[in-house]
Design an enzyme around this catalytic site. Structure first.
Site, PDB file in Angstrom:
ATOM      1  N   ASN A 116      27.410 105.443  28.378  1.00  0.00           N
ATOM      2  CA  ASN A 116      27.035 104.059  28.709  1.00  0.00           C
ATOM      3  C   ASN A 116      28.248 103.212  28.998  1.00  0.00           C
ATOM      4  OD1 ASN A 116      27.395 101.550  26.687  1.00  0.00           O
ATOM      5  ND2 ASN A 116      27.449 103.454  25.487  1.00  0.00           N
ATOM      6  N   PHE A 120      28.426  95.048  26.360  1.00  0.00           N
ATOM      7  CA  PHE A 120      27.968  93.961  25.467  1.00  0.00           C
ATOM      8  C   PHE A 120      26.972  93.033  26.147  1.00  0.00           C
ATOM      9  CE2 PHE A 120      32.148  93.767  22.717  1.00  0.00           C
ATOM     10  CZ  PHE A 120      31.831  94.996  22.173  1.00  0.00           C
ATOM     11  N   SER A 181      34.732  99.136  21.501  1.00  0.00           N
ATOM     12  CA  SER A 181      33.907  99.469  22.664  1.00  0.00           C
ATOM     13  C   SER A 181      34.829  99.675  23.869  1.00  0.00           C
ATOM     14  CB  SER A 181      32.924  98.338  22.972  1.00  0.00           C
ATOM     15  OG  SER A 181      32.410  98.531  24.276  1.00  0.00           O
ATOM     16  N   ASN A 183      33.915  99.263  26.867  1.00  0.00           N
ATOM     17  CA  ASN A 183      33.290  98.615  28.026  1.00  0.00           C
ATOM     18  C   ASN A 183      33.570  97.132  28.179  1.00  0.00           C
ATOM     19  OD1 ASN A 183      32.090 101.088  28.735  1.00  0.00           O
ATOM     20  ND2 ASN A 183      30.558 100.780  27.127  1.00  0.00           N
ATOM     21  N   THR A 184      34.425  96.591  27.332  1.00  0.00           N
ATOM     22  CA  THR A 184      34.904  95.215  27.515  1.00  0.00           C
ATOM     23  C   THR A 184      36.406  95.336  27.750  1.00  0.00           C
ATOM     24  OG1 THR A 184      33.181  94.232  26.148  1.00  0.00           O
ATOM     25  CG2 THR A 184      35.226  92.982  26.346  1.00  0.00           C
ATOM     26  N   LYS A 214      35.159  98.671  13.035  1.00  0.00           N
ATOM     27  CA  LYS A 214      34.691  99.902  13.700  1.00  0.00           C
ATOM     28  C   LYS A 214      35.736 100.356  14.704  1.00  0.00           C
ATOM     29  CE  LYS A 214      30.725 101.822  16.186  1.00  0.00           C
ATOM     30  NZ  LYS A 214      29.319 101.590  16.560  1.00  0.00           N
ATOM     31  N   ASN A 243      33.223 104.750  17.338  1.00  0.00           N
ATOM     32  CA  ASN A 243      32.509 104.293  18.534  1.00  0.00           C
ATOM     33  C   ASN A 243      32.455 105.453  19.542  1.00  0.00           C
ATOM     34  OD1 ASN A 243      31.422 102.500  20.555  1.00  0.00           O
ATOM     35  ND2 ASN A 243      32.386 100.827  19.421  1.00  0.00           N
TER      36      ASN A 243
HETATM   37  C1  LIG Z   1      23.658 102.994  24.810  1.00  0.00           C
HETATM   38  C2  LIG Z   1      24.640 102.733  23.700  1.00  0.00           C
HETATM   39  C3  LIG Z   1      25.000 101.432  23.386  1.00  0.00           C
HETATM   40  C4  LIG Z   1      25.910 101.189  22.364  1.00  0.00           C
HETATM   41  N1  LIG Z   1      26.240  99.900  22.052  1.00  0.00           N
HETATM   42  C5  LIG Z   1      27.076  99.656  21.008  1.00  0.00           C
HETATM   43  C6  LIG Z   1      27.387  98.324  20.635  1.00  0.00           C
HETATM   44  O1  LIG Z   1      26.876  97.356  21.197  1.00  0.00           O
HETATM   45  N2  LIG Z   1      28.262  98.146  19.611  1.00  0.00           N
HETATM   46  C7  LIG Z   1      28.824  99.196  18.932  1.00  0.00           C
HETATM   47  O2  LIG Z   1      29.597  98.968  17.989  1.00  0.00           O
HETATM   48  N3  LIG Z   1      28.527 100.458  19.267  1.00  0.00           N
HETATM   49  C8  LIG Z   1      27.671 100.705  20.278  1.00  0.00           C
HETATM   50  N4  LIG Z   1      27.371 101.999  20.606  1.00  0.00           N
HETATM   51  C9  LIG Z   1      28.031 103.100  19.873  1.00  0.00           C
HETATM   52  C10 LIG Z   1      27.177 103.641  18.731  1.00  0.00           C
HETATM   53  O3  LIG Z   1      26.950 102.654  17.753  1.00  0.00           O
HETATM   54  C11 LIG Z   1      27.867 104.846  18.085  1.00  0.00           C
HETATM   55  O4  LIG Z   1      29.090 104.431  17.526  1.00  0.00           O
HETATM   56  C12 LIG Z   1      28.157 105.971  19.079  1.00  0.00           C
HETATM   57  O5  LIG Z   1      27.120 106.074  20.024  1.00  0.00           O
HETATM   58  C13 LIG Z   1      28.321 107.324  18.396  1.00  0.00           C
HETATM   59  O6  LIG Z   1      27.153 107.667  17.682  1.00  0.00           O
HETATM   60  P1  LIG Z   1      26.029 108.680  18.269  1.00  0.00           P
HETATM   61  O7  LIG Z   1      26.737 109.892  18.754  1.00  0.00           O
HETATM   62  O8  LIG Z   1      25.111 108.919  17.110  1.00  0.00           O
HETATM   63  O9  LIG Z   1      25.354 107.935  19.362  1.00  0.00           O
HETATM   64  C14 LIG Z   1      26.464 102.270  21.635  1.00  0.00           C
HETATM   65  C15 LIG Z   1      26.081 103.576  21.945  1.00  0.00           C
HETATM   66  C16 LIG Z   1      25.174 103.818  22.953  1.00  0.00           C
HETATM   67  C17 LIG Z   1      24.775 105.241  23.252  1.00  0.00           C
END
Ligand SMILES: Cc1cc2nc3c(=O)[nH]c(=O)nc-3n(C[C@H](O)[C@H](O)[C@H](O)COP(=O)(O)O)c2cc1C
Length: 350
Positions: A116, A120, A181, A183-184, A214, A243
């Site tokens: 992704n 934000f 993140s 993406n910012t 985080k 993350n």
């Molecule tokens: C579509 C998507 C959106 C995410 N948005 C955020 C976010 O807004 N803030 C954040 O701290 N992490 C965000 N994450 C990261 C997740 O919280 C997590 O740290 C990461 O996906 C690893 O865990 P997973 O393998 O179980 O998905 C996002 C992940 C995905 C897939």
């Protein structure tokens, strides 16, 4: 209907459309107390051996929903009824912002991963705080994950986090400073000891609510430990690792944009947890996230020093039974290994 059937229908839709459809439906459905009770009965596991008192809260089980699934706090009751031990909403930004242009979310089903570059997308703190204030029930601890607006300069970034801490200080059970993140633009440059110390020093003045930070899986281990050390020294209650990753080599065929999550992230996330576990055992709370999709994986994280785990991507692939399935499996592991409760297993492999 078996989740696999439902999933094949959903996977016929573009990924973000499917997310919008599911979350919109859940937001409506969770209004029914009857339905919530039904979900809880079907999916949530209650077992005292899984409970822990941490961060000033009772966590009925260690499997939390990671940030990003419910960015604007629309689904707290539904997600609690799915059996998660905690729900982290956000990332929330001070001002509303749309995020990056679409498409910005992709599935990689054969690798059980997602990619992704949402950037934000947030309804903004006012709307989210008003919504949270209206949620009377608090079935599980609620984390609020905070991020800066895209248009906020690096020099003003601390101000964004301070505003957010103030606005949510009566609404959050714990806070997460998201500086990881991908993406910012330039956000990850805030993953340095100086920034962590400054923002945490301000945070402890603003709020008595525990604040965690985080971090990204792509930080070199020594830098991650140095950052975590500075954060803990300045008053952070814990570290969330990790993350998403920008290590695109982990997924041949991935677009070189955004962050990868799910199975391809698993070993990288685990390696960082292990290093943090060795460095911080007993000194701070570690929350492990990245590729957790089974009881075996959750148990491995707990034994490596995590007090809690979180997941997002596996929920998309496994469906709403997942938290319950992991918790049931954890109870079996505790029995197998002769632990009378979860906290005895934490750090057992250190
Ligand atoms: C579509 C998507 C959106 C995410 N948005 C955020 C976010 O807004 N803030 C954040 O701290 N992490 C965000 N994450 C990261 C997740 O919280 C997590 O740290 C990461 O996906 C690893 O865990 P997973 O393998 O179980 O998905 C996002 C992940 C995905 C897939």
């Amino acid at each position: 209907m078996a989740y696999s059937v439902f999933r094949s229908l959903l996977f016929g839709l573009e990924a973000e459309r499917a997310h919008e459809w599911v979350t919109g439906s859940l937001a409506l459905a969770q209004r029914s107390a009857l339905l919530r009770r039904h979900w809880r009965r079907r999916w949530a596991i209650r077992d005292e051996r899984l409970a822990q008192d941490l961060l000033g809260q009772r966590f009925a089980n260690p499997v939390g929903l990671a940030a990003g699934f419910d960015k604007d706090a629309r689904l707290v009751l539904a997600l609690a009824a799915f059996g998660f031990g905690a729900v982290e909403i956000g990332t929330v930004t001070p001002q509303p912002q749309p995020g990056n242009p679409r498409p910005r979310l992709w599935r990689h089903p054969s690798e059980r991963s997602l990619q992704n570059c949402l950037g934000f997308n947030s309804a903004g703190m006012e709307k989210v705080a008003t919504r949270l204030a209206a949620v009377r029930e608090r079935p599980v601890p609620l984390g609020v994950n905070l991020g800066k607006n895209r248009t906020t300069s690096q020099a003003a970034a601390q101000g964004d986090y301070e505003q957010l801490l103030r606005r949510f200080s009566t609404l959050a059970d714990y806070f997460v400073l998201n500086v990881s993140s991908p993406n910012t633009p330039h956000l990850r440059q805030l993953q340095v000891p100086d920034f962590a110390q400054a923002v945490l020093a301000a945070a402890v003045e603003i709020t008595a609510v525990p604040v965690l930070i985080k971090i990204a899986p792509d930080l070199p281990t020594a830098a991650a430990i140095e950052l975590a050390e500075a954060a803990v020294e300045a008053g952070a209650a814990g570290i969330i690792a990790t993350n998403t990753t920008t290590d695109y080599a982990l997924l041949p065929g991935a677009r070189p944009v955004g962050g990868l999550s799910g199975a391809v992230l698993r070993e990288k996330s685990f390696a960082l947890l292990q290093a943090l576990g060795r460095a911080f055992a007993g000194r701070t709370i570690l929350i492990s996230v990245g590729g957790v999709d089974s009881a075996a994986e959750a148990y491995r994280r707990l034994r490596a020093g995590a007090s809690l785990v979180q997941l997002y991507t596996a929920l998309i692939y496994e469906g709403p039974r997942l938290a319950g399935r992991i918790n049931r499996g954890l109870v079996d592991y505790l029995e197998r290994d002769g632990f009378s409760c979860l906290s005895e297993a934490i750090g057992a492999d250190l």
